[in-house]
Every structure is written in structure tokens, then in C-alpha cells.
Enzyme design. Structure first.
Site, PDB file in Angstrom:
ATOM      1  N   ASP A  79     -54.075  -5.080 120.745  1.00 58.38           N
ATOM      2  CA  ASP A  79     -54.499  -5.416 122.102  1.00 58.38           C
ATOM      3  C   ASP A  79     -55.839  -6.130 122.055  1.00 58.38           C
ATOM      4  OD1 ASP A  79     -54.941  -5.636 124.788  1.00 58.38           O
ATOM      5  OD2 ASP A  79     -55.575  -3.553 125.051  1.00 58.38           O
ATOM      6  N   LYS A  86     -61.412  -8.670 124.980  1.00 59.85           N
ATOM      7  CA  LYS A  86     -62.277  -7.535 124.682  1.00 59.85           C
ATOM      8  C   LYS A  86     -63.510  -7.996 123.897  1.00 59.85           C
ATOM      9  CE  LYS A  86     -58.630  -4.005 124.301  1.00 59.85           C
ATOM     10  NZ  LYS A  86     -59.148  -3.028 125.274  1.00 59.85           N
ATOM     11  N   ASP A 139     -53.691   0.783 119.599  1.00 61.78           N
ATOM     12  CA  ASP A 139     -53.194   0.799 120.974  1.00 61.78           C
ATOM     13  C   ASP A 139     -51.689   1.050 121.035  1.00 61.78           C
ATOM     14  OD1 ASP A 139     -54.089   0.827 123.580  1.00 61.78           O
ATOM     15  OD2 ASP A 139     -53.624  -1.278 123.931  1.00 61.78           O
ATOM     16  N   ASP A 153     -56.482  -7.037 130.455  1.00 61.50           N
ATOM     17  CA  ASP A 153     -56.710  -5.930 129.524  1.00 61.50           C
ATOM     18  C   ASP A 153     -56.229  -4.604 130.101  1.00 61.50           C
ATOM     19  OD1 ASP A 153     -57.519  -4.795 127.134  1.00 61.50           O
ATOM     20  OD2 ASP A 153     -59.577  -4.460 127.804  1.00 61.50           O
ATOM     21  N   GLU A 170     -53.153  -3.883 130.466  1.00 71.78           N
ATOM     22  CA  GLU A 170     -51.787  -4.329 130.168  1.00 71.78           C
ATOM     23  C   GLU A 170     -50.824  -3.193 129.867  1.00 71.78           C
ATOM     24  OE1 GLU A 170     -52.769  -2.777 126.596  1.00 71.78           O
ATOM     25  OE2 GLU A 170     -54.091  -4.042 127.777  1.00 71.78           O
ATOM     26  N   ARG A 212     -50.167  -0.401 131.301  1.00 73.81           N
ATOM     27  CA  ARG A 212     -49.405   0.063 132.471  1.00 73.81           C
ATOM     28  C   ARG A 212     -48.335  -0.955 132.876  1.00 73.81           C
ATOM     29  NH1 ARG A 212     -54.925   0.451 135.635  1.00 73.81           N
ATOM     30  NH2 ARG A 212     -55.503   0.789 133.462  1.00 73.81           N
TER      31      ARG A 212
END
Length: 501
Positions: free
Chosen positions: A273, A280, A291, A350, A352, A354
Site C-alpha cells: 500500500d 504515503k 497491509d 490511502d 483504500e 475499506r
């Protein structure tokens, strides 16, 4: 490593090493007292000279103790007797195993399983000892060209139980612990794998391995073409910026042998991620390979489940995906149509996890599940709230939440329930879509779960946020294997095969 249980007196043990406890200040445990009597005060004399105080974690290795059949005696500091708790017990076992591994002893008889831990029985103590031992011995070195080895690695540990009547309980504890430890190792190995190897296709391969190795398991892979046909627009959007195809692995375990409703475990599998367009910070981004900790946890729990051969139906879902920035990546401001038909305004790419999970949670409706538990490294807010000790638990179904909390206490893989009140739902309001994928700065863990709750109306559901518990940072960086132990305990309880507290 081989583990077993026996019931015997310490003076009759002929072993490379016998392990007994010493309490603070310089107080012998019951087993240590027996050895002291046989050795005519040899051990108590050493304690009087100050060789060992008995503080938790202290170790003193003795060779050729008079009149003792075993070659070595390892005295283990256990702290104050009345203060010995679950955490200290696990720490003592881990340090003991690591110490034994350095002594050259190839086998040992351990009497620490007879120590009194408040509110815990012999099943719990033996199982926790085996799990802690396996955890302490774990190392991820498959990609190293030079591997450190113990000079004579420990091969066998026997845990003593007080009476022969407790042998079947101890044997069951060992059996359960070994299956759970195997699941934890699977979880750690997959999570620790670098993202250039562990991509969604690699996750799918691991799911297929379970099918190949176990008769009761069937695995199917949902690829991007099928996702498109199903209308999984949210899931597909997240993976659009990556060259690695998004793949969702469905692992079905038919343990009940009938058409009873399955329990469903859904794991977030973001194999890397980057944050996507909402990139990030560079510091610590290497840890974003973790992640996919939710998917690794579900895979590990499924592995433990099939090893235990539990008589229940369970489905594990690994929602594999990679979130990368590119000219094809989804953007802040995009509005996505989910599989449920609901629309989501993207405020931050970010957030993402969900977006992947919501389509996976809609997909599993087809299984008519008894209950659904999703597992995800979902929010940094959970790390702020609970740190690295407790997994965040949120649920719309009180009985399911209580079951998971009970399993977390039984297993020592602790969770803490957070509120899922409707008051927080307003933070997801959007002027352009049904709702947004971000609820603002406040209550981030709760608003993320509120988002997921909008896709779980057709079944009993719970959410585990493992952002703080899935891996360790720093010098000892690596996956923890959580929440495999909690999930497996939950499945043991559901199957009616639990034992212990």
C-alpha cells in the site's frame, strides 16, 4: 521441534536438562524444593550465596547437580509467586526455550507448566507454553544466503503435568497448540515475504496450496474479469494503478459435511500500500508490505482449522490487491459504484482497504453466512488508540462481539471493543455520492468500521482492526501472527471442541 506431556517426579527424570522455577526472593518452587532435597541442599545453598534472586526472566544453568539424573538443571526466575500472570508466564517460557536452545541441550523436561497462574488451568498453561515456544523459535530467514544455527538445536521439550489424570488434557493442549502454531507460522511467513514476491497472485497460490494439501478444502480464485462482471467497481478501482492483477481467493472448508451455514472470515490483502495518488510518507513505507496482514491472518486461521479438522463449515476470503500510483490509478474526487450499488466519493486514495473490503463483504452474502468477521490493518487511528497490545473490535451484533472477546481472553490474543454508534455515521456524509471513504480526523477507527457496516446488513458481522497488532517495527521488525490464535479459539468454541477456561 517435538512437544509432549508426561506426569512424573523430578528426581526420576533422566534428561539433558530439567527446568524448574524459582520465585522472588530466592524461594524455590515445589519442584525445585524436591530437587534441592535430593541434592542435599545444593540448590538452596547457591541461592543463599546470591547466584539467583528469582526475578522474572533470570536464568541460572547448573551442571551435574549432586544426585540428579539429568545432566543439567535450569533454574528460571518467575518473579513474585502471587503476581505471576499470563503475560509473565508466556515471557518466561519464551526466554526459557531460547536459553535451552543456546545450552546445547537437545531435549528437556519442563516443570514450569505446573506453576500457578491465576485463573488458568493445565490446558491453558501447556497450550500457551507450546505456542510461546514456537513463537520464540520462529525466524524468517528463507531469503538469507547465510543462516545462523544453534550449535546443537533443541529438538524435544516435555511439559510435566501434576497428575496422570491430567495427561489427556495436556495431550489435547499440545495438539491444539501445534495446529495453532502452524497457522501462526503460515501467517508470519506470508506477511514477512517482500512485496516483489508476495503480490495478489502469490496470495492466491498460498490459498491453492491448502486445497492441494487437504481433502476438505476447495479454493476458487475470482479474477478482475469476474469482478467486472459482478460490478465490484470499488475493489477494482483500488488495484487499477498496479501492474499486478487484483485477485480474490475463496477458501472453502467443508468440515461439517452438510449444508449448515458457514462462518466467513474476510481478510484485507493489500500486498503493498503506497497510498496511491495520496502517497504515503517515505519513512516506514517498507512496512506497508504488512497491509495484507488481514489476509495472512485469515490464511493462517484456515491452516490451523484444517489441521484441527474441526466439524464446522468455514470460508476464508483473501481480498488480494495492490495500491499504487500511476496514470491509471484512481484519484481523490472519483465516485465509485460498489457491488452493492451504493456510491462512494473518494476523498483519499490511502483509505483504500475499506474500498476493497466493502465489495468482498457484499460478495460473501451469497454464502448465506452464520456470521462474518473481517480482519484488516485498516486504520492508523487504531494504533493511536490501542497501541500494539490490543486488536480493535467493532461489531453490530453483541453476541458475536462477546464471543470474540471471550476467545481473545482464552487465547491471550487480546482484543478491545470500541463503540459503533450511529452518531458517527454522519461523518461519512457526501454532497455528491451516498457517502465518502473518509470520516475526518476524529474517531478514524470507528468511522472506518461505520463505512464497512453499510455493507453488512444481511448477516451478523464483526470487524477486527489489527493495524497495531499485525507486526512489530524497529530492531525486531516482523509479523506477529495475530489474530490467528484468537480466530482459531473462536472456531474451536463454535465447534464445541474448546477446552480450558
Amino acid at each position: 521441534m517435538e512437544f509432549s506431556v508426561k506426569s512424573g517426579s523430578p528426581e526420576k527424570q533422566r534428561s539433558a536438562c530439567i527446568v524448574v522455577g524459582v520465585f522472588e526472593p530466592r524461594r524455590l518452587s515445589g519442584t525445585a524444593e524436591q530437587l534441592d532435597e535430593i541434592s542435599e541442599g545444593y540448590i538452596s545453598n547457591l541461592l543463599r550465596k546470591g547466584d539467583l534472586e528469582g526475578k522474572s526472566g533470570q536464568m541460572l544453568l547448573l551442571h551435574h547437580v549432586p544426585n540428579i539424573l539429568s545432566e543439567r538443571v535450569l533454574l528460571v526466575g518467575c518473579g513474585k509467586e502471587r503476581e505471576l500472570d499470563e503475560r509473565q508466564y508466556r515471557q518466561i517460557i519464551t526466554k526459557t526455550i531460547n536459553t535451552l536452545n543456546e545450552t546445547g541441550s537437545m531435549e528437556a523436561v519442563c516443570f514450569l507448566s505446573e506453576l500457578h497462574v491465576k485463573g488458568r488451568d493445565i490446558y491453558w498453561k501447556v497450550r500457551q507454553a507450546v505456542e510461546a515456544a514456537q513463537d520464540g523459535l520462529y525466524s524468517f530467514d528463507s531469503l538469507k544466503t547465510r543462516k545462523a544455527e544453534a550449535r546443537r538445536p533443541l529438538r524435544k521439550v516435555v511439559f510435566n503435568v501434576p497428575t496422570r489424570r491430567e495427561l489427556p488434557i495436556g495431550e489435547r493442549a499440545v495438539s491444539h497448540a501445534l495446529a495453532i502454531a502452524e497457522g501462526i507460522t503460515t501467517c508470519k511467513n506470508v506477511a514477512n515475504m517482500p512485496p516483489n514476491i508476495c503480490n495478489p497472485a502469490y496470495l492466491a497460490e498460498q490459498a491453492k496450496i491448502l486445497e492441494n494439501d487437504y481433502d476438505k478444502v476447495t479454493t476458487t480464485i475470482v479474477d478482475e474479469k469476474e469482478m467486472e462482471e459482478l460490478g465490484m467497481g470499488s475493489y477494482l478501482a483500488v488495484g487499477r494503478g498496479s501492474v499486478n492483477e487484483s485477485l480474490m481467493s475463496i477458501i472453502k472448508y467443508d468440515g461439517a459435511g452438510d449444508d449448515s451455514k458457514p462462518l466467513v472470515l474476510v481478510g484485507k490483502g493489500l500486498t503493498f500500500d503506497s497510498g496511491g495518488i495520496s502517497l504515503k510518507p517515505g519513512a516506514g513505507m517498507d512496512e506497508m508490505k504488512y497491509d495484507m496482514g488481514g489476509a495472512a491472518g485469515v490464511l493462517g486461521a484456515m491452516h490451523a482449522l484444517v489441521e484441527l479438522n474441526l466439524p464446522i463449515n468455514v470460508i476464508g476470503v483473501l481480498a488480494g490487491c495492490e495500491n499504487m500510483p500511476s496514470s491509471n490509478a484512481y484519484r481523490p474526487g472519483d465516485i465509485l459504484t460498489t457491488m452493492s450499488g451504493q456510491t462512494v466519493e473518494v476523498l483519499n486514495t490511502d483509505a483504500e482497504g475499506r474500498l476493497v473490503l466493502c465489495d468482498a463483504l457484499t460478495y460473501v452474502e451469497r454464502f448465506n453466512p452464520e456470521a462474518v468477521i473481517d480482519v484488516a490493518t485498516l486504520t492508523g487511528a487504531c494504533v493511536v488508540a490501542l497501541g500494539a497490545h490490543a486488536t480493535g473490535l467493532l461489531s453490530s451484533h453483541n453476541p458475536l462481539a462477546h464471543e470474540l472477546l471471550n476467545a481473545s481472553e482464552q487465547s491471550g490474543d487480546r482484543a478491545w471493543r470500541m463503540p459503533l454508534w450511529d452518531d458517527y455515521q454522519d461523518q461519512l456524509e457526501s454532497p455528491f455520492a451516498d457517502f465518502t471513504n473518509l470520516g475526518g480526523k476524529e474517531a478514524g477507527t470507528i468511522t472506518a468500521a461505520c463505512f464497512l457496516s453499510r455493507f453488512t446488513k444481511k448477516y451478523n458481522w464483526a470487524h477486527l482492526d489489527i493495524a497495531g497488532t499485525a507486526w512489530r517495527s524497529g530492531k525486531n521488525k516482523g509479523a506477529t501472527g495475530r489474530p490467528v490464535s484468537m480466530l482459531t479459539q473462536f472456531l474451536l468454541n463454535r465447534s464445541g471442541q474448546e477446552q480450558g477456561e
